[in-house]
Design an enzyme around this catalytic site. Structure first.
Site, mmCIF file in Angstrom:
data_model
loop_
_atom_site.group_PDB
_atom_site.id
_atom_site.type_symbol
_atom_site.label_atom_id
_atom_site.label_comp_id
_atom_site.label_asym_id
_atom_site.label_seq_id
_atom_site.Cartn_x
_atom_site.Cartn_y
_atom_site.Cartn_z
ATOM 1 N N LYS A 1 14.969 4.852 -1.612
ATOM 2 C CA LYS A 1 15.247 3.497 -1.908
ATOM 3 C C LYS A 1 16.004 3.251 -3.173
ATOM 4 C CE LYS A 1 11.817 2.688 1.557
ATOM 5 N NZ LYS A 1 10.299 2.246 2.000
ATOM 6 N N GLN B 1 5.193 0.329 -0.611
ATOM 7 C CA GLN B 1 5.162 1.556 0.151
ATOM 8 C C GLN B 1 4.002 1.674 1.415
ATOM 9 O OE1 GLN B 1 8.159 3.202 0.740
ATOM 10 N NE2 GLN B 1 7.180 4.282 2.405
ATOM 11 N N ASP C 1 10.605 -6.112 3.491
ATOM 12 C CA ASP C 1 10.093 -5.432 4.491
ATOM 13 C C ASP C 1 10.107 -6.359 5.762
ATOM 14 O OD1 ASP C 1 10.085 -2.681 4.331
ATOM 15 O OD2 ASP C 1 8.090 -2.395 3.364
#
Ligand code: NAP
Length: 284
Positions: free
Chosen positions: A50, A94, A117
């Site tokens: 990322k 995460q 997200d």
């Protein structure tokens, strides 16, 4: 093999090129903060990728590495700090988190406009209502791949196998929004093969190697394989028996090299969008 292989790496590269150009034309550099708790090796690889993705398109990025035993309140106060930070346009925690931390509480704490997200109830609700907002990355990546290959969803019978909040449900919403006729299957579905055989577009997000076999696929169907599994030899593979299904399908995504590469590109897309939205709101 008769199916055309959908090249997720090529589509992903095209998306990143577009994002890079768009970012160059902005007054601020989009910025993504990634928070990782503990030392799960796979999670660290995802986070590195990322960060690398951000560098590739000219974004700023920050990685916060927190110890496994961090208290939930400490993680929440870091999120509060990042929510208030004007250089940070996207925040990603995460997953998975250690058992003593409630993922739902953490996900909901991220400001909706920075929730890149798109796992929060706010963004899930916008998607459900068909309103513009941040869209979960993997489902969004699937739609971008279909569009890139000129595969129209309108009027098609779409079958999604899997109903998770991060893949199955949002991809079903997106297919519906694109005027597909959508059926969602899960572990309690009876006679799954008779449902999947009806699909013009079949999306499989189950997490079991070789789960979709050629006899479950209509000749000429578009097959999108979201699964990321390890087979008996430890090799990365999807949910679809690729070697045989590729003889039946018209298009098929490989694993690796299909849906996977799209996910980080769509995270970058969400960060770009979030930066643009935040700037617009600040100018009001
Ligand atoms: P998940 O939360 O475990 O959901 C799996 C779904 O499959 C559930 O809805 C489950 O049904 C359904 N299922 C299980 N057994 C089934 C059966 N026998 N028949 C029909 N449906 C069945 O998984 P996920 O997070 O959605 O992920 C799915 C796969 O995609 C995994 O391999 C994951 O690693 C991969 N993935 C890839 C990416 C990427 O970037 N490429 C991103 C995310 C996920 P119930 O709801 O009834 O239990």
């Amino acid at each position: 093999m008769s199916a055309e292989i959908v090249d997720g790496r090529a589509v992903s590269a095209a998306v990143r090129e577009r994002i890079k150009k768009a970012a160059e034309g902005m007054d601020v550099k989009p910025g993504l903060a990634v928070v990782i708790v503990g030392d799960d090796p796979a999670s660290h690889v995802y986070v590195r990728n990322k960060k690398r993705g951000c560098e590739e398109v000219g974004f700023r990025s920050w990685v916060y590495e927190l110890p496994e035993n961090i208290r939930e309140e400490e993680l929440l106060s870091l999120i509060d700090k990042l929510n208030a930070e004007s250089d940070v346009h996207g925040i990603l925690v995460q997953l998975p988190l250690p058992d003593h931390i409630n993922e739902e509480t953490v996900t909901e704490r991220i400001a909706p406009e920075k929730d890149v997200d798109a796992f929060s109830s706010y963004n899930a609700g916008r998607l459900f209502k068909g309103e513009p907002g941040l869209i979960p990355c993997t489902p969004h990546g699937i739609m971008v791949m279909l569009e890139h290959y000129g595969i129209s969803v309108r009027g098609k019978r779409c079958v999604v196998v899997g109903r998770s909040n991060i893949v199955g449900k949002p991809v079903a919403q997106l297919l519906l929004a694109a005027d597909g006729t959508v059926t969602v299957c899960h572990s309690k579905t009876k006679d799954l093969a008779s449902v999947t055989r009806d699909a013009d577009i079949l999306v499989c997000a189950v997490g079991k190697a070789n789960f979709i076999t050629a006899d479950m696929v209509k000749p000429g169907a578009v097959v999108i394989d979201v699964g990321m599994n390890r087979n008996e030899e430890g090799k990365l593979c999807g949910d679809v028996d690729f070697a045989h299904v590729a003889n039946t399908a018209s298009y098929i995504t490989p694993v690796p090299g299909g849906v996977g590469p799209m996910t980080i590109s769509m995270l970058l897309e969400n960060t770009l969008l979030a930066a643009g939205n935040i700037m617009k709101n600040e100018q009001r």
